[in-house]
Motif scaffolding. Structure first.
Motif, PDB file in Angstrom:
ATOM      1  N   GLY A  37       1.071  -1.369   0.015  1.00  0.00           N
ATOM      2  CA  GLY A  37      -0.271   0.503  -0.182  1.00  0.00           C
ATOM      3  C   GLY A  37       0.563   1.250  -0.258  1.00  0.00           C
ATOM      4  O   GLY A  37       1.946   1.012  -1.084  1.00  0.00           O
ATOM      5  N   ALA A  38       0.961   2.331   0.974  1.00  0.00           N
ATOM      6  CA  ALA A  38       1.053   3.940   1.053  1.00  0.00           C
ATOM      7  C   ALA A  38       2.501   2.849   1.667  1.00  0.00           C
ATOM      8  O   ALA A  38       2.848   2.470   2.229  1.00  0.00           O
ATOM      9  N   PRO A  39       3.675   4.311   1.043  1.00  0.00           N
ATOM     10  CA  PRO A  39       3.621   5.073  -0.205  1.00  0.00           C
ATOM     11  C   PRO A  39       3.760   5.519  -1.273  1.00  0.00           C
ATOM     12  O   PRO A  39       3.507   5.847  -1.948  1.00  0.00           O
ATOM     13  N   PHE A  40       4.457   3.881  -1.823  1.00  0.00           N
ATOM     14  CA  PHE A  40       4.771   3.522  -2.905  1.00  0.00           C
ATOM     15  C   PHE A  40       3.383   3.115  -3.996  1.00  0.00           C
ATOM     16  O   PHE A  40       3.828   3.012  -4.886  1.00  0.00           O
ATOM     17  N   ASP A  41       2.620   3.167  -3.637  1.00  0.00           N
ATOM     18  CA  ASP A  41       1.152   1.773  -3.838  1.00  0.00           C
ATOM     19  C   ASP A  41       0.441   3.752  -4.410  1.00  0.00           C
ATOM     20  O   ASP A  41      -0.071   4.091  -3.303  1.00  0.00           O
ATOM     21  N   ASP A  89      -2.502   4.356  -5.404  1.00  0.00           N
ATOM     22  CA  ASP A  89      -3.567   4.823  -5.428  1.00  0.00           C
ATOM     23  C   ASP A  89      -3.790   4.107  -3.989  1.00  0.00           C
ATOM     24  O   ASP A  89      -5.785   4.141  -3.165  1.00  0.00           O
ATOM     25  N   ALA A  90      -3.306   4.021  -2.988  1.00  0.00           N
ATOM     26  CA  ALA A  90      -3.593   3.745  -1.256  1.00  0.00           C
ATOM     27  C   ALA A  90      -3.409   4.310  -0.858  1.00  0.00           C
ATOM     28  O   ALA A  90      -2.291   5.195  -1.120  1.00  0.00           O
ATOM     29  N   TRP A  91      -3.960   4.782   0.013  1.00  0.00           N
ATOM     30  CA  TRP A  91      -3.637   5.742   1.171  1.00  0.00           C
ATOM     31  C   TRP A  91      -3.344   5.338   2.573  1.00  0.00           C
ATOM     32  O   TRP A  91      -2.722   5.954   3.579  1.00  0.00           O
ATOM     33  N   PHE A  92      -3.056   3.567   2.379  1.00  0.00           N
ATOM     34  CA  PHE A  92      -2.757   3.634   3.706  1.00  0.00           C
ATOM     35  C   PHE A  92      -2.050   1.799   3.684  1.00  0.00           C
ATOM     36  O   PHE A  92      -1.985   1.274   2.496  1.00  0.00           O
ATOM     37  N   SER A 136       4.230  11.530  -3.389  1.00  0.00           N
ATOM     38  CA  SER A 136       2.812  10.979  -2.365  1.00  0.00           C
ATOM     39  C   SER A 136       3.472  11.303  -0.989  1.00  0.00           C
ATOM     40  O   SER A 136       4.714  10.506  -0.564  1.00  0.00           O
ATOM     41  N   LEU A 137       3.383  12.108  -0.653  1.00  0.00           N
ATOM     42  CA  LEU A 137       3.719  13.049   0.578  1.00  0.00           C
ATOM     43  C   LEU A 137       2.781  11.832   2.192  1.00  0.00           C
ATOM     44  O   LEU A 137       1.650  11.354   1.801  1.00  0.00           O
ATOM     45  N   TRP A 138       4.160  11.282   3.469  1.00  0.00           N
ATOM     46  CA  TRP A 138       3.832  10.152   3.243  1.00  0.00           C
ATOM     47  C   TRP A 138       3.868  10.438   4.717  1.00  0.00           C
ATOM     48  O   TRP A 138       4.873  11.352   5.365  1.00  0.00           O
ATOM     49  N   VAL A 139       3.085   9.864   5.747  1.00  0.00           N
ATOM     50  CA  VAL A 139       4.245   9.704   7.663  1.00  0.00           C
ATOM     51  C   VAL A 139       3.666   8.475   8.015  1.00  0.00           C
ATOM     52  O   VAL A 139       2.707   7.453   7.346  1.00  0.00           O
TER      53      VAL A 139
END
Length: 292
Positions: free
Chosen positions: A195-199, A201-204, A248-251
């Protein structure tokens, strides 16, 4: 004499009825009036004058006209087609007000639609489509018992089915509160991301990683110098992300495990924790999917 007076009073009505008969025959429009508040004479007069007005309108006349009254409110359903609802303003009474609204509609000139200019056509750009993977830059912070260890982090990931294979590096700096010492850490790890952040279409998502942690403590005293120890480091934690302008901005928050934590003896007397946590933030440059 009384009978002659009554005949003279009905003469205008007879004239309207005679005029309405050919109008109904020649006009293609169907006129219906649903106004309980009007007398029969007023309904007949309105129907006749409407038919005359629609007959004069020729090609501007609709297929049907319905005049409906709901108390003081009067509306006209004008079925050209398409169906229009005409506003009736209260001025001189129902009959005159309806005729004024119909005359205004018949005098309305249709506005020709401009022909589209082919040379001015510009296709609307579609939404960018990304594939799993990308290059990331961020920051990581790990609170240790003797001080905060903080620094940048780099990531690269490629798709592997529903997952992403990830290689990460981080450099961390800090102070040691047990004395005049500074710390330096370098971590290299491999991981699997879902999933996120490298996918895109995913937020999680979540990431599991395993690597080596080189940790150094430096002191100005000759009996300290620079001491470096390495240890296996495992991490696991969730990620949340949002896509913006190809990024993709992630934490993320990771649980960190060192099965055999590094130990620094006297005079430093520092041991890294077996269990700790790390907070990381960053941005991943997503990869455009050129095959879609």
């Amino acid at each position: 004499m009384v009978k002659m007076g009554r005949m003279r009073g009905l003469a205008p009505l007879f004239v309207l009825l005679l005029l309405a008969a050919p109008a109904r025959a020649e006009s293609m429009a169907e006129v219906r009036i649903q106004c309980p508040g009007l007398t029969r004479e007023e309904r007949d007069e309105l129907s006749a004058r409407l038919s005359l007005a629609l007959r004069a309108g020729k090609d501007k006349s609709p297929r049907s006209v319905l005049v409906a009254c709901d108390g003081p409110e009067v509306s006209i359903a004008w079925n050209a087609p398409p169906l229009e609802l005409l506003r009736v303003r209260h001025k001189l009474g129902v009959v005159e007000d309806v005729l004024e609204a119909v005359d205004a509609r018949l005098s309305k000139r249709p506005v020709p639609l401009p022909e589209p200019a082919i040379e001015d056509y510009e296709p609307t750009p579609g939404r960018r489509v990304f594939r799993t993977g990308g290059l990331g830059l961020g920051a990581i912070a790990e609170p240790l018992p003797f001080g905060l260890s903080l620094g940048p982090r780099w990531d690269v990931a490629v798709a592997a089915g529903a997952l992403a294979v990830n290689l990460g590096e981080s450099v961390r700096f800090g102070k040691v509160d047990t004395g005049p010492y500074s710390s330096f850490g370098f971590q290299l790890d491999f991981g699997l991301s879902w999933g996120a952040p490298f996918d895109p279409d995913a937020w999680f998502g979540a990431r599991a990683g395993a690597g080596v942690d080189w940790f150094s403590i430096h002191g100005e005293r000759e009996d300290v110098g620079t001491r470096t120890h390495s240890a296996l480091m495992l991490s696991l934690g969730p990620r949340v992300a949002t896509e913006a302008a190809g990024l993709s901005l992630w934490v993320g928050l990771d649980a960190v495990v060192r099965p055999n934590p590094q130990e620094f003896g006297a005079p430093v007397n520092v041991t890294l924790p077996r269990w700790s946590g790390a907070l990381s933030v960053g941005a991943v440059l997503l990869v455009d999917d050129l095959e879609r």
